[in-house]
Write an enzyme that holds these catalytic residues in place. Structure first.
Site, PDB file in Angstrom:
ATOM      1  CD  GLU A 247      -1.881   2.266   1.730  1.00  9.67           C
ATOM      2  OE1 GLU A 247      -1.457   3.206   1.009  1.00  9.67           O
ATOM      3  OE2 GLU A 247      -2.121   2.379   2.938  1.00  9.67           O
ATOM      4  CB  CYS A 281      -2.459   6.744   2.349  1.00  8.85           C
ATOM      5  SG  CYS A 281      -3.397   5.653   3.430  1.00  8.85           S
TER       6      CYS A 281
END
Length: 499
Positions: A247, A281
């Protein structure tokens, strides 16, 4: 507390074999923890292998009991842990409390649902091979390596740690060097409820320790961080064909349609762009707003954002080097023709960054193309939802997104090239334990959370069991021509017509 005066606030340094973390606002020393060598990491993985076999052998019920006890222990110490998160990472205490709340909810969901999702089951067979019964189960990998980030030092690692543990694996965890004490806190708490074997271990250090974990013989590695580091992790793991879950951040866009509730959209955008000082994020860094509602939306967004208090609601930037990136993006946006409706060239002030709203920024600007990771947002006027979708999708990243529309939210959400979308909200997909979390493109691949997150830390095991004689027998060199003719006849009956 002592002040580490030779370092900028928030800096992390290795000194005499110890990792020192500091408060990003004050520079006060928060913790000193021993740095692991490559040999230490390898030894931890070796211990985890034996511990993992014991942990898997406990069975679903006992693992569930232990994981829920861990959850309860963290809840009972929630204030202490939140205060530590505030000191080490700068996160406001109330945001730290919310992060812990969501994290333990995920851990509880994983513990309670692991057996149902991963346990052995019968699955459908085939009319062509009806003599065999089909069985499916998901077996733990063994040892999972986890490399966690600093911006959500509990929530993000828990998506791998708690789900990996619930699936029956042991875990070796390398937290960010900027928030090592937070990681140590909940690993120590786990040892209180699982004292028998080192099922969850922690290794501290900088990138070298992460590289050692990649090459340590773990059965799978889960990483959260920058795309540049993610590529290095993949390359290191490729040497041994170690599977990875990656990720790597995002550049999330929000679309405001002309039928949106503008008050709700402005409130969610102000929060989505500035919570955790924009260090998320899945934070909102771009907004595309229909021209019919653009002026009204921008006015509401500015009014809500300018009320935020720096130092209280908007904490410091945790990683010192990130401040330079934020300043560069703001300067590039302004130098390329953009305007600052809030904030501007002086937004970066020491450890803090004032919330910044930029408009008229070209789509080629770094503020639009690159992940900023700060309390900034670009707002762009579009002529249609179609244009908004096109611009939102024009990104190397594809992690999260958001849509505000009373009538078309779901239809717009399905067209966005992201792993997750919130409709008439922001970030909500991350707090629902049932939904998988992850992205596409430069945001990485693989999923944490939900059923997909549990399966991510297992191997699918397929078992075909004979239950009847084979009539005719096909999977043998003893098969007869008549058996092949019969198989062809049945195949034409079953599959020869479009039905």
């Amino acid at each position: 507390m002592t002040t580490t005066s030779s370092l900028p606030p928030g800096a992390s340094v290795v000194e005499a074999g110890e990792l020192i973390s500091t408060n990003p606002a004050t520079g006060d020393e928060v913790a000193r923890l021993p740095v692991a060598t490559a040999a230490d990491v390898a030894a931890a993985v070796e211990r985890a292998r034996a511990a993992g076999a014991w942990w898997a052998g406990l069975g679903w019920r006992e693992r569930r009991r232990r994981l829920l006890a861990w959850r309860s222990l963290l809840v009972n110490r929630i204030q202490e842990l939140a205060e530590l998160m505030h000191r080490e990472g700068g996160k406001p205490v109330d945001e730290a409390l919310l992060e812990i709340v969501v994290s333990v909810d995920h851990a509880a969901w994983a513990a309670k649902h692991a057996r149902k999702i991963l346990g052995p089951r019968r699955v459908g067979g085939s009319l062509m091979q009806s003599e065999y019964a089909a069985h499916l189960e998901y077996q733990p990998f063994g040892v999972i390596g986890v490399i966690g980030p600093w911006n959500f030092p509990i929530f993000t690692p828990f998506g791998s740690i708690a789900y990996g543990l619930a699936a029956g694996n042991a875990v070796v965890f390398k937290p960010s060097e900027y928030t090592p004490a937070v990681g140590q806190f909940y690993v120590d708490a786990f040892r209180e409820v699982v004292p028998e074997h080192p099922v969850l271990q922690i290794v501290h250090g900088t990138g070298e320790v992460g590289a050692a974990l990649c090459r340590s013989g773990v059965d799978k590695l889960a990483f959260t961080g920058s795309a540049a580091t993610g590529r290095k992790v993949m390359a290191a793991c490729a040497e041994s064909l170690t599977p990875v879950l990656i990720e790597c951040g995002g550049k999330d866009a929000l679309i405001v349609a002309d039928d949106a509730d503008l008050d709700a959209a402005a409130e969610a955008t102000a929060w989505g762009a500035n919570f955790n000082a924009g260090q998320a994020c899945v934070g909102i860094e771009r907004a595309y707003v229909h021209e019919r509602v653009y002026d009204a939306f921008v006015a509401k967004l500015v009014a809500r954002t300018e009320k935020l208090t720096v130092g209280e609601q908007v904490g410091p930037i945790t990683m010192p080097g990130q401040r330079d990136i934020i300043a560069r993006h703001i300067d590039d946006a302004l130098n390329s023709g953009g305007r600052a409706l809030l904030g501007g060239p002086d937004s970066v002030q020491g450890a803090y960054v004032k919330p910044t709203i930029l408009v008229d920024v070209p789509e080629t600007s770094a503020a639009v193309r690159e992940e900023t990771f700060g309390p900034t947002i670009t707002v762009t006027k579009v002529a249609s939802v179609e244009e908004a979708i096109t611009l939102a999708n024009d990104s190397a990243y594809g992690l999260g997104s958001a849509v505000f529309s009373k009538r078309h939210g779901m239809a717009i959400a399905r067209r966005l090239r992201t792993g997750m979308t919130a409709v008439n909200s922001a970030f909500s997909f991350a707090v629902l334990p049932t939904l998988p979390f992850g992205g596409v493109g430069a945001s990485g691949f693989g999923r944490i959370h939900g059923a997909d997150g549990l399966r991510e830390f297992t191997r699918a095991k397929a078992i075909a069991r004979r239950r009847l004689p084979s009539l005719p027998a096909l999977l043998t060199f003893e098969r007869k021509p008549s058996a092949v003719r019969l198989a062809l006849t049945v195949t034409k009956l079953l599959h020869g017509r479009d039905r």
